[in-house]
Design a protein around this motif. Structure first.
Motif, PDB file in Angstrom:
ATOM      1  N   ALA A  21       0.843  -1.038  -0.025  1.00  0.00           N
ATOM      2  CA  ALA A  21       0.118  -0.136   0.073  1.00  0.00           C
ATOM      3  C   ALA A  21       0.795   1.376   0.030  1.00  0.00           C
ATOM      4  O   ALA A  21       2.067   1.215   0.707  1.00  0.00           O
ATOM      5  CB  ALA A  21      -0.982   0.093   1.089  1.00  0.00           C
ATOM      6  N   SER A  22       0.480   2.247  -0.483  1.00  0.00           N
ATOM      7  CA  SER A  22       1.161   3.697  -0.467  1.00  0.00           C
ATOM      8  C   SER A  22       0.091   4.751  -0.361  1.00  0.00           C
ATOM      9  O   SER A  22      -1.129   4.765  -0.406  1.00  0.00           O
ATOM     10  CB  SER A  22       1.890   3.706  -1.677  1.00  0.00           C
ATOM     11  N   ALA A  23       0.942   5.867   0.168  1.00  0.00           N
ATOM     12  CA  ALA A  23       0.159   7.155   0.452  1.00  0.00           C
ATOM     13  C   ALA A  23      -0.202   7.728  -0.901  1.00  0.00           C
ATOM     14  O   ALA A  23       0.456   7.709  -1.811  1.00  0.00           O
ATOM     15  CB  ALA A  23       1.022   7.984   1.219  1.00  0.00           C
ATOM     16  N   ALA A  24      -1.429   8.486  -0.824  1.00  0.00           N
ATOM     17  CA  ALA A  24      -1.549   9.437  -1.951  1.00  0.00           C
ATOM     18  C   ALA A  24      -1.205  10.965  -1.383  1.00  0.00           C
ATOM     19  O   ALA A  24      -1.130  11.175  -0.231  1.00  0.00           O
ATOM     20  CB  ALA A  24      -3.219   9.483  -1.900  1.00  0.00           C
ATOM     21  N   THR A  25      -0.465  11.639  -2.403  1.00  0.00           N
ATOM     22  CA  THR A  25      -0.124  13.022  -1.961  1.00  0.00           C
ATOM     23  C   THR A  25      -1.146  14.073  -2.554  1.00  0.00           C
ATOM     24  O   THR A  25      -1.637  13.888  -3.781  1.00  0.00           O
ATOM     25  CB  THR A  25       1.378  13.210  -2.789  1.00  0.00           C
ATOM     26  N   PHE A  26      -1.492  14.721  -1.590  1.00  0.00           N
ATOM     27  CA  PHE A  26      -2.344  15.987  -1.909  1.00  0.00           C
ATOM     28  C   PHE A  26      -1.867  17.324  -1.915  1.00  0.00           C
ATOM     29  O   PHE A  26      -0.942  17.684  -1.062  1.00  0.00           O
ATOM     30  CB  PHE A  26      -3.566  15.928  -1.018  1.00  0.00           C
ATOM     31  N   THR A  27      -1.942  17.867  -2.879  1.00  0.00           N
ATOM     32  CA  THR A  27      -1.291  19.118  -3.148  1.00  0.00           C
ATOM     33  C   THR A  27      -2.468  20.030  -3.107  1.00  0.00           C
ATOM     34  O   THR A  27      -3.413  20.257  -3.836  1.00  0.00           O
ATOM     35  CB  THR A  27      -0.531  19.548  -4.519  1.00  0.00           C
ATOM     36  N   ILE A  28      -2.259  20.923  -1.966  1.00  0.00           N
ATOM     37  CA  ILE A  28      -3.458  21.985  -1.693  1.00  0.00           C
ATOM     38  C   ILE A  28      -3.140  23.268  -1.890  1.00  0.00           C
ATOM     39  O   ILE A  28      -2.127  23.755  -1.493  1.00  0.00           O
ATOM     40  CB  ILE A  28      -3.929  21.751  -0.321  1.00  0.00           C
ATOM     41  N   THR A 157     -20.110  10.651  -6.842  1.00  0.00           N
ATOM     42  CA  THR A 157     -18.648  10.071  -6.595  1.00  0.00           C
ATOM     43  C   THR A 157     -17.787   9.594  -7.764  1.00  0.00           C
ATOM     44  O   THR A 157     -18.573   8.931  -8.547  1.00  0.00           O
ATOM     45  CB  THR A 157     -18.958   8.929  -5.518  1.00  0.00           C
ATOM     46  N   HIS A 158     -16.767   9.967  -7.754  1.00  0.00           N
ATOM     47  CA  HIS A 158     -15.827   9.469  -8.794  1.00  0.00           C
ATOM     48  C   HIS A 158     -14.679   8.643  -8.263  1.00  0.00           C
ATOM     49  O   HIS A 158     -14.317   8.454  -7.248  1.00  0.00           O
ATOM     50  CB  HIS A 158     -15.059  10.827  -9.606  1.00  0.00           C
ATOM     51  N   SER A 159     -14.148   7.750  -9.374  1.00  0.00           N
ATOM     52  CA  SER A 159     -13.216   6.850  -8.879  1.00  0.00           C
ATOM     53  C   SER A 159     -11.741   7.087  -9.608  1.00  0.00           C
ATOM     54  O   SER A 159     -11.946   7.651 -10.740  1.00  0.00           O
ATOM     55  CB  SER A 159     -13.700   5.425  -9.113  1.00  0.00           C
ATOM     56  N   CYS A 160     -10.800   6.713  -8.861  1.00  0.00           N
ATOM     57  CA  CYS A 160      -9.474   6.888  -9.589  1.00  0.00           C
ATOM     58  C   CYS A 160      -8.813   5.599  -9.197  1.00  0.00           C
ATOM     59  O   CYS A 160      -8.744   5.225  -8.090  1.00  0.00           O
ATOM     60  CB  CYS A 160      -8.795   8.093  -8.984  1.00  0.00           C
ATOM     61  N   SER A 161      -7.929   4.925  -9.991  1.00  0.00           N
ATOM     62  CA  SER A 161      -7.089   4.038  -9.788  1.00  0.00           C
ATOM     63  C   SER A 161      -6.185   4.499  -8.488  1.00  0.00           C
ATOM     64  O   SER A 161      -5.681   5.536  -8.252  1.00  0.00           O
ATOM     65  CB  SER A 161      -6.137   3.476 -10.651  1.00  0.00           C
ATOM     66  N   GLY A 162      -5.741   3.497  -7.381  1.00  0.00           N
ATOM     67  CA  GLY A 162      -5.059   3.602  -6.499  1.00  0.00           C
ATOM     68  C   GLY A 162      -3.470   4.172  -6.876  1.00  0.00           C
ATOM     69  O   GLY A 162      -3.288   4.187  -7.978  1.00  0.00           O
ATOM     70  N   ASN A 163      -2.709   4.621  -5.806  1.00  0.00           N
ATOM     71  CA  ASN A 163      -1.544   5.073  -5.887  1.00  0.00           C
ATOM     72  C   ASN A 163      -1.334   6.238  -6.898  1.00  0.00           C
ATOM     73  O   ASN A 163      -0.670   6.531  -7.786  1.00  0.00           O
ATOM     74  CB  ASN A 163      -0.444   4.046  -6.557  1.00  0.00           C
ATOM     75  N   ASN A 164      -2.369   7.236  -6.690  1.00  0.00           N
ATOM     76  CA  ASN A 164      -2.302   8.377  -7.499  1.00  0.00           C
ATOM     77  C   ASN A 164      -2.137   9.615  -6.773  1.00  0.00           C
ATOM     78  O   ASN A 164      -2.238   9.363  -5.278  1.00  0.00           O
ATOM     79  CB  ASN A 164      -3.662   8.677  -8.224  1.00  0.00           C
ATOM     80  N   ASN A 165      -2.086  10.641  -7.217  1.00  0.00           N
ATOM     81  CA  ASN A 165      -1.908  12.114  -6.462  1.00  0.00           C
ATOM     82  C   ASN A 165      -3.095  12.888  -6.872  1.00  0.00           C
ATOM     83  O   ASN A 165      -3.798  12.631  -7.861  1.00  0.00           O
ATOM     84  CB  ASN A 165      -0.414  12.745  -6.787  1.00  0.00           C
ATOM     85  N   TYR A 166      -3.398  13.774  -5.701  1.00  0.00           N
ATOM     86  CA  TYR A 166      -4.494  14.526  -6.106  1.00  0.00           C
ATOM     87  C   TYR A 166      -4.190  16.097  -5.929  1.00  0.00           C
ATOM     88  O   TYR A 166      -3.291  16.530  -5.080  1.00  0.00           O
ATOM     89  CB  TYR A 166      -5.575  14.357  -4.919  1.00  0.00           C
ATOM     90  N   GLN A 167      -5.084  17.014  -6.197  1.00  0.00           N
ATOM     91  CA  GLN A 167      -4.883  18.325  -6.192  1.00  0.00           C
ATOM     92  C   GLN A 167      -6.214  18.970  -5.784  1.00  0.00           C
ATOM     93  O   GLN A 167      -7.342  18.601  -6.260  1.00  0.00           O
ATOM     94  CB  GLN A 167      -4.430  18.979  -7.402  1.00  0.00           C
ATOM     95  N   VAL A 168      -6.145  19.861  -4.654  1.00  0.00           N
ATOM     96  CA  VAL A 168      -7.287  20.773  -4.381  1.00  0.00           C
ATOM     97  C   VAL A 168      -6.916  21.989  -4.609  1.00  0.00           C
ATOM     98  O   VAL A 168      -5.731  22.568  -3.841  1.00  0.00           O
ATOM     99  CB  VAL A 168      -7.652  20.348  -3.134  1.00  0.00           C
ATOM    100  N   ILE A 169      -7.429  22.934  -5.298  1.00  0.00           N
ATOM    101  CA  ILE A 169      -7.287  24.378  -5.460  1.00  0.00           C
ATOM    102  C   ILE A 169      -8.586  25.351  -5.244  1.00  0.00           C
ATOM    103  O   ILE A 169      -9.663  25.087  -5.547  1.00  0.00           O
ATOM    104  CB  ILE A 169      -7.116  24.427  -7.096  1.00  0.00           C
ATOM    105  N   PHE A 170      -8.184  26.143  -4.322  1.00  0.00           N
ATOM    106  CA  PHE A 170      -9.270  27.210  -3.712  1.00  0.00           C
ATOM    107  C   PHE A 170      -9.275  28.204  -4.441  1.00  0.00           C
ATOM    108  O   PHE A 170      -7.881  28.905  -4.908  1.00  0.00           O
ATOM    109  CB  PHE A 170      -8.961  27.456  -2.354  1.00  0.00           C
ATOM    110  N   CYS A 171     -10.256  28.782  -5.014  1.00  0.00           N
ATOM    111  CA  CYS A 171     -10.334  29.965  -5.880  1.00  0.00           C
ATOM    112  C   CYS A 171      -9.570  29.781  -7.426  1.00  0.00           C
ATOM    113  O   CYS A 171      -8.852  30.461  -7.581  1.00  0.00           O
ATOM    114  CB  CYS A 171      -9.857  31.227  -5.341  1.00  0.00           C
ATOM    115  N   PRO A 172     -10.037  28.642  -7.951  1.00  0.00           N
ATOM    116  CA  PRO A 172      -9.284  28.272  -9.138  1.00  0.00           C
ATOM    117  C   PRO A 172      -9.541  29.138 -10.409  1.00  0.00           C
ATOM    118  O   PRO A 172     -10.571  29.914 -10.301  1.00  0.00           O
ATOM    119  CB  PRO A 172     -10.074  26.905  -9.665  1.00  0.00           C
TER     120      PRO A 172
END
Length: 172
Positions: A21-28, A157-172
């Protein structure tokens, strides 16, 4: 002395399971022209994010029922204070959900498949983009955003394969 041997077997099995298992990286990212105080539960807590700043958050595999939201109009002295939106009992580092209104990025990091969505069930307070590195980009620009849950039972709800990275952008 059967206990040490049994404990050793359990540790080896746990280590083998964890290695897969691995972590997902979220860039906020705060693209707002004002300070946002993002919060994340059950991992991450919260912090101050000035305009143009980024927060990187690593979420372990197997973490479910997670939320990230932006708090606004905050004032903190040390680790306590308050926010006009998204306040979590006056804490800088949240351990519980924020008080509405909050635009929420929700996710569960599984293993083979992750799930993610945006929710405005608890109200809307900030424009947000939420995306998986190989999945759909969700956009929420106002309280009527079509990519968000508006009530329980919506199918957003959306799905994404595991071992991916995510991005959350405020005020895009």
């Amino acid at each position: 002395m059967a206990f040490p041997a049994a404990s050793s077997v359990h540790l080896v099995l746990l280590a083998a399971f964890t290695a897969g298992a691995s972590a997902a990286t979220f860039t906020i990212v705060n693209n707002c022209g004002f300070t946002v105080w993002p919060a994340a539960i059950p991992v991450g807590g919260g912090l101050q994010l000035n305009p143009g700043q980024t927060w990187t958050l690593n979420v372990p595999a197997g973490t479910s029922s997670c939320r990230i939201w932006g708090r606004t109009g905050c004032s903190f002295n040390g680790g306590s204070g308050s926010c006009q939106t998204g306040d979590c009992a006056g804490a800088l580092s949240c351990t519980l959900s924020g008080k509405p209104p909050t635009t929420l990025a929700e996710f569960s990091i599984g293993g083979a498949t992750d799930f993610y969505d945006i929710s405005v069930i608890d109200g809307y307070n900030l424009a947000m983009d939420f995306s998986c590195s190989n999945g759909d980009a969700l956009r929420c620009r106002d309280s009527g955003c079509p990519d968000a849950y508006h009530q329980p039972g919506d199918r957003k709800t959306h799905s994404c394969s595991g071992n991916n990275n995510y991005q959350v952008i405020f005020c895009p």
